[in-house]
Scaffold this active site. Structure first.
Site, short mmCIF file in Angstrom:
data_model
loop_
_atom_site.label_atom_id
_atom_site.label_comp_id
_atom_site.label_asym_id
_atom_site.label_seq_id
_atom_site.Cartn_x
_atom_site.Cartn_y
_atom_site.Cartn_z
N LYS A 95 95.85 -0.89 39.39
CA LYS A 95 97.12 0.04 40.06
C LYS A 95 97.31 1.25 39.21
O LYS A 95 97.54 2.28 39.96
CB LYS A 95 98.27 -0.96 40.23
CG LYS A 95 99.37 -0.14 40.82
CD LYS A 95 100.30 -1.21 41.50
CE LYS A 95 101.22 -1.81 40.63
NZ LYS A 95 102.38 -1.22 39.88
N SER A 96 97.25 1.08 37.88
CA SER A 96 97.76 2.33 37.16
C SER A 96 96.66 3.40 37.02
O SER A 96 97.16 4.38 37.36
CB SER A 96 97.86 2.01 35.65
OG SER A 96 98.84 1.01 35.48
N GLY A 133 107.72 2.35 40.89
CA GLY A 133 108.20 3.18 39.65
C GLY A 133 107.05 3.91 39.24
O GLY A 133 107.49 5.15 38.64
N SER A 144 106.55 3.53 26.53
CA SER A 144 106.33 3.39 28.04
C SER A 144 105.17 4.55 28.43
O SER A 144 105.48 5.66 28.11
CB SER A 144 107.59 3.61 28.66
OG SER A 144 107.24 4.07 29.93
N GLN A 169 104.64 5.18 31.46
CA GLN A 169 105.31 6.05 32.36
C GLN A 169 105.83 7.08 31.83
O GLN A 169 105.54 8.48 32.56
CB GLN A 169 106.09 5.20 33.37
CG GLN A 169 105.68 4.19 34.15
CD GLN A 169 106.40 3.19 34.98
OE1 GLN A 169 107.52 3.13 34.88
NE2 GLN A 169 105.90 2.49 35.91
N ASP A 221 103.30 -6.16 31.83
CA ASP A 221 103.68 -6.77 33.35
C ASP A 221 103.14 -8.17 33.40
O ASP A 221 103.42 -8.73 34.54
CB ASP A 221 102.58 -5.95 34.28
CG ASP A 221 103.15 -4.65 34.47
OD1 ASP A 221 104.41 -4.13 34.33
OD2 ASP A 221 102.41 -3.62 34.68
N LYS A 226 112.40 -3.74 35.20
CA LYS A 226 111.38 -3.75 36.02
C LYS A 226 111.69 -3.93 37.62
O LYS A 226 112.97 -3.66 37.79
CB LYS A 226 110.36 -4.81 35.68
CG LYS A 226 109.58 -4.62 34.23
CD LYS A 226 108.81 -3.37 34.30
CE LYS A 226 108.26 -2.99 32.75
NZ LYS A 226 107.75 -1.58 32.73
N ARG A 246 113.44 -9.19 35.21
CA ARG A 246 112.35 -10.30 34.97
C ARG A 246 112.89 -11.64 34.17
O ARG A 246 112.40 -12.65 34.48
CB ARG A 246 111.13 -9.76 34.72
CG ARG A 246 110.52 -9.02 35.82
CD ARG A 246 109.00 -8.44 35.71
NE ARG A 246 108.54 -7.92 36.86
CZ ARG A 246 107.72 -7.07 37.08
NH1 ARG A 246 106.89 -6.56 36.04
NH2 ARG A 246 107.20 -6.53 38.22
C1 S3P Z 1 102.70 1.65 34.09
C2 S3P Z 1 103.02 1.49 33.23
C3 S3P Z 1 104.31 0.09 32.75
C4 S3P Z 1 104.00 -1.06 33.79
C5 S3P Z 1 103.78 -0.35 34.95
C6 S3P Z 1 102.75 0.54 35.12
C7 S3P Z 1 101.70 2.68 34.12
O1 S3P Z 1 105.40 0.43 32.84
O2 S3P Z 1 105.04 -1.76 33.56
O3 S3P Z 1 103.59 -1.62 36.16
O4 S3P Z 1 100.93 2.75 35.37
O5 S3P Z 1 102.02 3.74 33.56
P1 S3P Z 1 106.11 1.25 31.24
O6 S3P Z 1 104.96 1.72 30.55
O7 S3P Z 1 107.00 2.16 31.46
O8 S3P Z 1 106.68 -0.03 30.69
#
Ligand code: S3P
Length: 440
Positions: free
Chosen positions: A22-23, A94, A166, A168, A319, A346, A350
């Site tokens: 997914k990422s 997110g 993080s 993200q 995750d 999240k 969770r």
């Molecule tokens: C992700 C980063 C993670 C993860 C999310 C996907 C990404 O979040 O929980 O499902 O693709 O960058 P954080 O890095 O903000 O914890």
């Protein structure tokens, strides 16, 4: 609203198909839009979260098509998003929302971001704070969605010290830094998943990542890179693989096999933890693919023991705590999970959701704001007979469906359609290896 019933299962056997990561899928779409020319993607995760990103990019003017198995992104280069005043609905995602905010912050566009009930309660201050420093203007009533960004034509290169590890936040800052004329520098306490760095480097960006003398991570990106359009062959998602892996470890006589999983070291904290717990997990056929390490995985039923999971491991398994909690529930002895407060931010809180349902099943837990302790039962079944509302959290839904496979009385997961966020084929793939799941 749909529900799935999960029932006691005698064994899981065979090869299970797990979808693309997914990422990496979100990033391949966004980065492809920033390159000049056609980027081709193989094994894109075709899930709701990724389609939210794909549709958002289309709304901003990016041409994306599917040609047989491959997705094609016709990129027009950095700063080429051109459709103004759009409202982008990122649904449950997110990652889609936060990364696109970085992309928009570095573009001459005004965009409003909205999402579903779960995404609308998730904190955005972590993104707003650094992006404001680049010169973007951001309007949100309470640091949550809906949120409007007026991007900056010439974003400032920033130096940002993040308190969070993080990916993200890091990726959002780096995305806005792509159109900046200088060098963007980002610091994080522990290295979070580094797909952004690897993929941008693969496309030709000058991006460095190093551990400093103060033991924090420093990532530097030189602005206005000449990004080459490319071919991304996306490996399969270790975070989705985590569900059948734990189920196979727990259910007697199980032996499953999963191909082509991304085993980047910033993603496999849960595999290391499960091996530490006594899990019979073997990695083989190790390869490198578009800058990412991949391997095939074999899992056999194992007797697990409780462990203490250090806070330093959090980013590499962020995750996987919900499904790890299920493994811990059946292990012999206590498992403690430290430094996990960001799990409260999240798709649901969770820690709270896991505890509430485990307690209903007679599994003892103790928690503080930042930790969770689970007292393992040391046996391979529970009485079961409860209903779990996913509350739009795909990983809570899949975790408790896995637990149901060890429950004498079935477990029903409500709002199970949320699984389509990340693993649309979960139901069929799990049934194929023997899981007793029934749509009701
Ligand atoms: C992700 C980063 C993670 C993860 C999310 C996907 C990404 O979040 O929980 O499902 O693709 O960058 P954080 O890095 O903000 O914890």
């Amino acid at each position: 609203m749909s529900s799935i019933k999960s029932q006691i299962t005698s064994k899981l056997v065979g090869e299970i198909e797990v979808p693309g990561d997914k990422s990496i899928s979100h990033r391949a779409l966004m980065f492809g839009a920033c390159a000049i020319g056609t980027t081709t993607i193989n094994n894109l995760l075709e899930s709701e979260d990724v389609f939210s990103t794909l549709n958002a990019l289309k709304k901003l003017g990016v041409k994306i098509t599917k040609n047989q198995e491959h997705w094609k992104i016709l990129g027009n280069g950095l700063g080429s998003l051109f459709v103004n005043n759009q409202t982008l609905d990122l649904g449950n995602s997110g990652t889609g929302a936060r990364l696109l905010m970085g992309l928009v912050a570095g573009s001459d566009l005004k965009v409003t971001f909205i999402g579903d009930k779960s995404l609308s309660r998730r904190p955005m201050k972590r993104i707003i704070e650094p992006l404001l420093k680049t010169g973007a203007q951001i309007d949100s009533s309470n640091n949550c969605l809906p949120l409007t960004i007026q991007g900056s034509k010439i974003p400032l290169p920033i130096e940002y010290y993040s308190k969070l590890s993080s990916a993200q936040v890091k990726s959002s800052v780096l995305l806005s830094g792509l159109t900046s004329t200088g060098t963007t520098t980002y610091f994080e306490p522990l290295l979070s998943r580094d797909h952004t760095e690897r993929m941008l480097r693969y496309m030709g960006a000058e991006i460095k990542s190093e551990e400093t003398l103060e033991n924090i991570w420093k990532i530097t990106l030189k602005g206005l890179p000449n990004l080459r359009s490319c071919y991304f062959n996306i490996p399969n998602d270790p975070s989705s693989a985590a569900f059948p892996i734990v189920a196979a470890l727990l259910i007697k006589n199980s032996n499953i096999f999963i191909k082509n999983i991304c085993v980047n070291k910033t993603r496999i904290g849960f595999l290391n933890t499960l091996i530490e717990m006594g899990g019979k997990i073997k990695l083989f056929n190790r390869k490198e693919n578009c800058g990412e390490k991949v391997a095939d995985i074999e899992v056999k039923h194992s007797k697990l023991k409780g462990v203490n999971i250090p806070a330093e491991r959090v980013p590499s398994m962020i995750d996987e705590y919900p499904i790890l909690s299920i493994a811990a529930s059946f292990a012999e002895g206590k498992t403690t999970m430290n430094g996990i407060k960001d799990l409260r931010n999240k798709e649901t809180d969770r820690i709270k959701e896991v505890e509430e349902s485990l307690n209903k099943l007679g599994i003892k837990t103790k928690s503080s704001y930042d930790n969770l302790l689970i007292e393992g039962l040391g046996k391979n079944f529970v009485e079961g007979g409860i209903e779990v509302d996913s509350k739009l959290d795909h990983r809570i839904a899949m975790s408790f469906l896995c637990l149901g496979l060890l429950s004498k009385k079935p477990i029903i997961v409500k709002q199970s359609e949320t699984i389509n966020s990340s693993f649309p084929n979960f139901y069929n793939s799990m049934k194929k290896i023997g899981a007793k799941l029934i749509k009701i």
